[in-house]
Scaffold this motif. Sequence first.
Motif, PDB file in Angstrom:
ATOM      1  N   THR A   1      34.044 -28.130 -21.126  1.00  0.00           N
ATOM      2  CA  THR A   1      32.881 -28.152 -20.236  1.00  0.00           C
ATOM      3  C   THR A   1      32.858 -26.900 -19.376  1.00  0.00           C
ATOM      4  O   THR A   1      33.805 -26.631 -18.619  1.00  0.00           O
ATOM      5  CB  THR A   1      32.912 -29.394 -19.336  1.00  0.00           C
ATOM      6  OG1 THR A   1      32.832 -30.570 -20.150  1.00  0.00           O
ATOM      7  CG2 THR A   1      31.726 -29.387 -18.362  1.00  0.00           C
ATOM      8  N   PHE A   2      31.777 -26.129 -19.492  1.00  0.00           N
ATOM      9  CA  PHE A   2      31.574 -24.924 -18.681  1.00  0.00           C
ATOM     10  C   PHE A   2      30.528 -25.243 -17.613  1.00  0.00           C
ATOM     11  O   PHE A   2      29.409 -25.654 -17.941  1.00  0.00           O
ATOM     12  CB  PHE A   2      31.102 -23.764 -19.552  1.00  0.00           C
ATOM     13  CG  PHE A   2      32.094 -23.338 -20.602  1.00  0.00           C
ATOM     14  CD1 PHE A   2      32.983 -22.311 -20.358  1.00  0.00           C
ATOM     15  CD2 PHE A   2      32.141 -23.984 -21.833  1.00  0.00           C
ATOM     16  CE1 PHE A   2      33.906 -21.926 -21.321  1.00  0.00           C
ATOM     17  CE2 PHE A   2      33.058 -23.609 -22.804  1.00  0.00           C
ATOM     18  CZ  PHE A   2      33.946 -22.574 -22.553  1.00  0.00           C
TER      19      PHE A   2
ATOM     20  N   ILE B   1      18.037 -20.292 -20.123  1.00  0.00           N
ATOM     21  CA  ILE B   1      17.871 -19.701 -18.797  1.00  0.00           C
ATOM     22  C   ILE B   1      18.182 -20.766 -17.743  1.00  0.00           C
ATOM     23  O   ILE B   1      17.781 -21.914 -17.859  1.00  0.00           O
ATOM     24  CB  ILE B   1      16.439 -19.159 -18.621  1.00  0.00           C
ATOM     25  CG1 ILE B   1      16.187 -18.012 -19.613  1.00  0.00           C
ATOM     26  CG2 ILE B   1      16.199 -18.687 -17.192  1.00  0.00           C
ATOM     27  CD1 ILE B   1      14.776 -17.498 -19.603  1.00  0.00           C
ATOM     28  N   GLY B   2      18.881 -20.355 -16.692  1.00  0.00           N
ATOM     29  CA  GLY B   2      19.218 -21.287 -15.624  1.00  0.00           C
ATOM     30  C   GLY B   2      20.188 -22.363 -16.055  1.00  0.00           C
ATOM     31  O   GLY B   2      20.103 -23.504 -15.599  1.00  0.00           O
ATOM     32  N   ALA B   3      21.131 -22.012 -16.923  1.00  0.00           N
ATOM     33  CA  ALA B   3      22.107 -22.997 -17.390  1.00  0.00           C
ATOM     34  C   ALA B   3      22.974 -23.477 -16.231  1.00  0.00           C
ATOM     35  O   ALA B   3      23.459 -22.681 -15.429  1.00  0.00           O
ATOM     36  CB  ALA B   3      22.978 -22.399 -18.486  1.00  0.00           C
ATOM     37  N   VAL B   4      23.144 -24.781 -16.142  1.00  0.00           N
ATOM     38  CA  VAL B   4      23.980 -25.385 -15.110  1.00  0.00           C
ATOM     39  C   VAL B   4      25.307 -25.856 -15.698  1.00  0.00           C
ATOM     40  O   VAL B   4      26.363 -25.665 -15.104  1.00  0.00           O
ATOM     41  CB  VAL B   4      23.242 -26.576 -14.455  1.00  0.00           C
ATOM     42  CG1 VAL B   4      24.156 -27.292 -13.458  1.00  0.00           C
ATOM     43  CG2 VAL B   4      21.978 -26.108 -13.764  1.00  0.00           C
ATOM     44  N   GLU B   5      25.245 -26.444 -16.877  1.00  0.00           N
ATOM     45  CA  GLU B   5      26.448 -26.968 -17.518  1.00  0.00           C
ATOM     46  C   GLU B   5      26.296 -26.881 -19.024  1.00  0.00           C
ATOM     47  O   GLU B   5      25.215 -27.113 -19.571  1.00  0.00           O
ATOM     48  CB  GLU B   5      26.674 -28.418 -17.090  1.00  0.00           C
ATOM     49  CG  GLU B   5      27.929 -29.051 -17.678  1.00  0.00           C
ATOM     50  CD  GLU B   5      28.119 -30.489 -17.215  1.00  0.00           C
ATOM     51  OE1 GLU B   5      28.431 -30.677 -16.026  1.00  0.00           O
ATOM     52  OE2 GLU B   5      27.911 -31.411 -18.027  1.00  0.00           O
ATOM     53  N   MET B   6      27.380 -26.541 -19.693  1.00  0.00           N
ATOM     54  CA  MET B   6      27.392 -26.483 -21.156  1.00  0.00           C
ATOM     55  C   MET B   6      28.628 -27.231 -21.653  1.00  0.00           C
ATOM     56  O   MET B   6      29.744 -26.950 -21.238  1.00  0.00           O
ATOM     57  CB  MET B   6      27.414 -25.043 -21.663  1.00  0.00           C
ATOM     58  CG  MET B   6      27.481 -24.928 -23.188  1.00  0.00           C
ATOM     59  SD  MET B   6      27.278 -23.233 -23.778  1.00  0.00           S
ATOM     60  CE  MET B   6      28.758 -22.463 -23.090  1.00  0.00           C
ATOM     61  N   ASN B   7      28.398 -28.210 -22.539  1.00  0.00           N
ATOM     62  CA  ASN B   7      29.482 -28.992 -23.120  1.00  0.00           C
ATOM     63  C   ASN B   7      29.611 -28.662 -24.602  1.00  0.00           C
ATOM     64  O   ASN B   7      28.671 -28.877 -25.372  1.00  0.00           O
ATOM     65  CB  ASN B   7      29.215 -30.488 -22.940  1.00  0.00           C
ATOM     66  CG  ASN B   7      29.286 -30.912 -21.488  1.00  0.00           C
ATOM     67  OD1 ASN B   7      30.331 -30.866 -20.868  1.00  0.00           O
ATOM     68  ND2 ASN B   7      28.152 -31.305 -20.926  1.00  0.00           N
TER      69      ASN B   7
ATOM     70  N   LEU C   1      22.632 -28.079 -20.185  1.00  0.00           N
ATOM     71  CA  LEU C   1      21.715 -28.581 -19.172  1.00  0.00           C
ATOM     72  C   LEU C   1      21.267 -27.414 -18.301  1.00  0.00           C
ATOM     73  O   LEU C   1      22.101 -26.658 -17.793  1.00  0.00           O
ATOM     74  CB  LEU C   1      22.401 -29.640 -18.306  1.00  0.00           C
ATOM     75  CG  LEU C   1      21.630 -30.146 -17.081  1.00  0.00           C
ATOM     76  CD1 LEU C   1      20.384 -30.905 -17.516  1.00  0.00           C
ATOM     77  CD2 LEU C   1      22.519 -31.020 -16.207  1.00  0.00           C
ATOM     78  N   SER C   2      19.943 -27.258 -18.120  1.00  0.00           N
ATOM     79  CA  SER C   2      19.418 -26.181 -17.287  1.00  0.00           C
ATOM     80  C   SER C   2      19.049 -26.732 -15.917  1.00  0.00           C
ATOM     81  O   SER C   2      18.954 -27.940 -15.706  1.00  0.00           O
ATOM     82  CB  SER C   2      18.191 -25.547 -17.934  1.00  0.00           C
ATOM     83  OG  SER C   2      17.084 -26.435 -17.883  1.00  0.00           O
TER      84      SER C   2
END
Length: 410
Positions: free
Chosen positions: A132-133, A185-191, A159-160
């Motif tokens: 998870t980033f 664009i505007g990435a909040v979290e990347m799994n 999730l943006s």
Amino acid sequence: AGPTSGPTSGPTSGPTLGPTSGPTLLPSMVPSAVPSSHMPSTTPTRVCDYYLVDFNSTGFNDTDGLVTNSYVNPVTFLNFGFTVEAFGSNGTGHTPGNVARLMETPSDGNALFIQQENVGTIIQNENGGTLTFTFQAVVEEVLEITLWDVELGGVITVLSDSGIVQTVPVPSSPNESQTVTVNTIGAVEMNVTLDGRFAVSAMEICFDGSITPEPGSNAPPTATSSPTIMPTSSPAPSSTPTESPAPTDCYDQLRAKLEDQFGANITLPDDEEIIVITMQNETHVSFDVNQVLQTDPNIQLIAIHYNVNFTYAECERYANVTYDSTVSFTAICFDGWTDVTIYIYTADDFSEDECEICQTPDEDDEDTVAFYFELPCKSDCDLSDSPSEMPSVSPSATPSSSPSASPSAS
């Protein structure tokens, strides 16, 4: 008169009825009477620098690099604008404190992966899991991610900040490198969630971009010029009283928590604390490490691994530490916590110059033990507070700011 066929050599005596076919040679002498458009732009304006983060360093100016085979703190890459946590599928894998581990790939340099077992040898978790980033505001866009040795495939979910969830399928590519386009664009979290073994070797990001909000979004609040005529209504009270949980003993928030132990079977004493917190201010925590493991002549060296700042972790080593001696440290905090690992080496032929210092020992290692602690960085207690042994003979001039930790004597 209509527009001229080309730029004039100087300003005209009056405005033309339409635009010129090209720019004038000189700028306008006065500003336009009206803005060029009555509507804001339909897409955000972006100014950013593109970087390929390859996990070979902790920041843009880091020349020391990262140690392959080591576990990485979630905040290791905060200088790049993100944190990373590891979660094995269905509770599998070895990720103390949700830490990922670094491995060296044949072609892509360092890569993050989920360790399977508590051993020094690199073993990718065969059951897969999720890396998870979590991105800070300085990361304006995530463009692509490079994966190594994707055994079974899976998905990447992003999730943006606008609430949009993007799902990108990932095919299998055992023992090979593949690049997956994300463009969020505007990435909040990347799994990154994959079913078998895998590793993440690089990620391209747009760093430190500034965004003009899209029309109708992120409008700032406006203040009223005078009080409202009627007060705003508040929710009605509940029909029955709600039961609040019992208060947490604030002194529990002053203690280091032993989260895990690796290597040799050495037990810490119950009546003495190896770590004592001496200062908390939410961003940093100071603590003492005490030698409480009796006067054991077999203890050759003690090493303490802690976070100096967001991008650098220190491994301080001490040889021939005598019983009841103390050394002091200050560590940086992240989300109210910091982690500290204490390594104890007992082998008679151990050399403090050996490269395995501050490395996780194998599960069957009989000469090295690692104690993994988490330290809270804030508390409801004052570190200097402690209840008095006897009650006061007269009332205090002002009331106490908080209740005493134990009832007063009568």
